[in-house]
Design an enzyme around this catalytic site. Structure first.
Site, PDB file in Angstrom:
ATOM      1  N   GLY A 143       0.853  -1.202   0.000  1.00  0.00           N
ATOM      2  CA  GLY A 143       0.000   0.000   0.000  1.00  0.00           C
ATOM      3  C   GLY A 143       0.877   1.237   0.000  1.00  0.00           C
TER       4      GLY A 143
ATOM      5  N   ARG B  32       1.052  -5.267  -4.988  1.00  0.00           N
ATOM      6  CA  ARG B  32       1.271  -6.268  -3.940  1.00  0.00           C
ATOM      7  C   ARG B  32       1.818  -7.557  -4.556  1.00  0.00           C
ATOM      8  NH1 ARG B  32      -0.639  -4.240   0.876  1.00  0.00           N
ATOM      9  NH2 ARG B  32      -2.382  -2.794   0.745  1.00  0.00           N
TER      10      ARG B  32
ATOM     11  N   ASP C 240       5.910  -4.986   5.834  1.00  0.00           N
ATOM     12  CA  ASP C 240       6.451  -6.279   6.247  1.00  0.00           C
ATOM     13  C   ASP C 240       6.546  -7.275   5.078  1.00  0.00           C
ATOM     14  OD1 ASP C 240       7.415  -7.572   8.670  1.00  0.00           O
ATOM     15  OD2 ASP C 240       5.828  -9.030   8.265  1.00  0.00           O
TER      16      ASP C 240
ATOM     17  N   THR D 260       4.655   2.462   6.171  1.00  0.00           N
ATOM     18  CA  THR D 260       3.230   2.121   6.283  1.00  0.00           C
ATOM     19  C   THR D 260       2.531   3.185   7.113  1.00  0.00           C
ATOM     20  OG1 THR D 260       1.560   0.647   7.235  1.00  0.00           O
ATOM     21  CG2 THR D 260       3.721   0.533   8.235  1.00  0.00           C
TER      22      THR D 260
ATOM     23  N   ASP E 107       0.201   2.435   8.886  1.00  0.00           N
ATOM     24  CA  ASP E 107      -0.261   1.711  10.081  1.00  0.00           C
ATOM     25  C   ASP E 107       0.714   1.792  11.257  1.00  0.00           C
ATOM     26  OD1 ASP E 107      -2.362   1.014   8.507  1.00  0.00           O
ATOM     27  OD2 ASP E 107      -1.896  -1.113   8.374  1.00  0.00           O
TER      28      ASP E 107
ATOM     29  N   ASP F  33       3.157  -0.078  12.078  1.00  0.00           N
ATOM     30  CA  ASP F  33       3.262  -1.346  12.810  1.00  0.00           C
ATOM     31  C   ASP F  33       4.510  -2.168  12.464  1.00  0.00           C
ATOM     32  OD1 ASP F  33       2.546  -2.098  10.260  1.00  0.00           O
ATOM     33  OD2 ASP F  33       0.760  -3.226  10.822  1.00  0.00           O
TER      34      ASP F  33
ATOM     35  N   ARG G  58      -4.799  -2.606   9.942  1.00  0.00           N
ATOM     36  CA  ARG G  58      -5.169  -4.006   9.749  1.00  0.00           C
ATOM     37  C   ARG G  58      -4.895  -4.845  10.996  1.00  0.00           C
ATOM     38  NH1 ARG G  58      -5.693  -7.733   5.841  1.00  0.00           N
ATOM     39  NH2 ARG G  58      -6.202  -6.045   4.447  1.00  0.00           N
TER      40      ARG G  58
HETATM   41  O1  F6P Z   1      -1.075   0.301   4.123  1.00  0.00           O
HETATM   42  C1  F6P Z   1      -1.661  -0.619   5.024  1.00  0.00           C
HETATM   43  C2  F6P Z   1      -3.110  -0.574   4.835  1.00  0.00           C
HETATM   44  O2  F6P Z   1      -3.424   0.777   4.891  1.00  0.00           O
HETATM   45  C3  F6P Z   1      -3.991  -1.356   5.819  1.00  0.00           C
HETATM   46  O3  F6P Z   1      -4.334  -0.666   6.972  1.00  0.00           O
HETATM   47  C4  F6P Z   1      -5.199  -1.666   4.976  1.00  0.00           C
HETATM   48  O4  F6P Z   1      -5.865  -2.809   5.443  1.00  0.00           O
HETATM   49  C5  F6P Z   1      -4.607  -1.892   3.632  1.00  0.00           C
HETATM   50  O5  F6P Z   1      -3.472  -1.063   3.563  1.00  0.00           O
HETATM   51  C6  F6P Z   1      -5.537  -1.610   2.481  1.00  0.00           C
HETATM   52  O6  F6P Z   1      -4.838  -1.631   1.288  1.00  0.00           O
HETATM   53  P1  F6P Z   1      -5.402  -1.723  -0.195  1.00  0.00           P
HETATM   54  O7  F6P Z   1      -6.889  -1.646  -0.132  1.00  0.00           O
HETATM   55  O8  F6P Z   1      -4.802  -0.547  -0.899  1.00  0.00           O
HETATM   56  O9  F6P Z   1      -4.902  -3.004  -0.740  1.00  0.00           O
END
Ligand code: F6P
Length: 343
Positions: free
Chosen positions: A10, A71, A102, A125, A127, A129, A171
């Protein structure tokens, strides 16, 4: 020296600052940087562009990533790892900077271990995390976006005497929800790390209403867990290359439950990808720049298999192997501090 750079997973605000930092340091030393398109996908297919100090000069203020992201996981299909190694050789790369979470860093670590690929990792990120770094860039921008949004929601929520459930990203970790809740003075916060009881939450909301507060704000992380409801974490069927399901829906579900239990009209808002969009905060621009510069220097020193990070106010580097595989979830002391305001 020829250096490849990619951004995976992301996106988040501050990625371009890192790219610019790496380009500047490598170019200052007489090297060249190739930007690989769309994360590991570009490393497999070879799609790239030449990055120079001139064409990356003003990207520090730009959100997202100029390189694009995906991804894609090369370890999903063994032939992709072979293709990636071929691309590395074909492009004549001496080193690779992988900027990601990660999953992306896990791939970088495997490539370093399995093939001694000369990689440097840089954590990103919203997040917040990731292990071995105090903060990840993107997080500061994200919580400021959440705070701005809730300040707008506050007025309409108060006008209608409602409760507003605000679903944030996060997440596996409740950093975004928890810090946002603290910053806006929310009435309740839900995070993935600490299951809470629906009754406890609704009691707090009703107590506050009885005490005269005309509205309520609940902040819930997308991965929030409730102790009473099985399978509350909602998800759709989509699974990415790293096996992650797409989350979403906890805000809607909570709003329904709260309205039913408290009798107070309740609405929900999913902040979603808005949290990852737009220009980075000054903090994230500076952190991204410092990490990019540090990654560039590690390459010049040929210290591969490392990840740059932040410890206190200092930029550090650690073995990639130590940084991946274990997330830095919300600490219980932080959560306890936040919960003082949710009683
Ligand atoms: O970047 C991490 C994150 O923001 C998570 O909190 C979320 O679940 C995920 O990405 C969503 O990513 P996408 O919908 O862009 O695949």
């Amino acid at each position: 020296m020829k250096v490849g750079i990619l951004t995976g997973g992301g996106d988040c605000p501050g990625l371009n600052a890192v790219i610019r930092g790496v380009v500047r340091v490598v170019s200052n030393a007489g090297g060249q940087v190739l930007g690989l398109q769309r994360g590991w996908k570009g490393a497999i297919d070879g799609d790239h562009e030449i990055l120079t100090p001139e064409n990356t000069d003003d990207i520090v203020s730009k959100g997202g990533t100029i390189l694009g992201s995906s991804r894609t996981n090369p370890y999903k299909r063994p032939e992709d790892v072979t293709k990636l190694l071929d691309t590395f050789a074909k492009l004549g790369l001496d080193a690779l900077v992988a900027i990601g979470g990660d999953d992306t860093l896990g791939v970088a670590n495997r490539l370093y271990n399995d093939h001694r690929l000369s990689v440097i990792g840089c954590p990103k990120t919203i997040d917040n995390d990731l292990s071995c770094t105090d903060v990840t860039f993107g997080f500061d921008t994200a919580i400021n976006i959440c705070v701005d949004a809730i300040e707008r929601l506050r007025t309409t929520t108060e006008s209608h005497r409602r409760i507003m459930v605000v679903e944030t990203m996060g997440r596996h970790a409740g950093w975004i929800a928890c810090e946002t809740a603290m910053a806006v003075g929310a009435d309740f916060v839900l995070v993935p790390e600490e299951p809470v009881s629906i009754d406890v939450m609704c009691d707090v909301l009703m107590k506050r209403r009885a005490a005269g507060k005309k509205y309520g704000i609940v902040v819930a992380s997308e991965g929030a867990v409730l102790s009473q409801t099985e399978g509350l974490v909602t998800q759709n069927a989509k699974i990415d290359d790293f096996g992650h399901v797409s989350l979403g829906g906890v805000g809607e579900l909570l709003a329904e439950i709260i309205e039913k239990k408290t009798g107070i009209e309740t609405r929900f808002v999913v902040l979603g990808h808005v949290q990852r969009g737009g220009a980075p905060s000054a903090y994230d621009r500076v952190l991204g720049t410092r990490l990019g510069v540090a990654a560039g220097r590690l390459i010049l020193e040929k210290r591969f298999g490392r990840m740059v990070g932040l410890s206190g106010t200092k930029i550090i580097d650690v073995a990639l192997a130590d940084a991946v595989g274990q997330l830095k979830t919300l600490t219980s002391d932080f959560y306890r501090d936040a919960m003082e305001f949710c009683k």
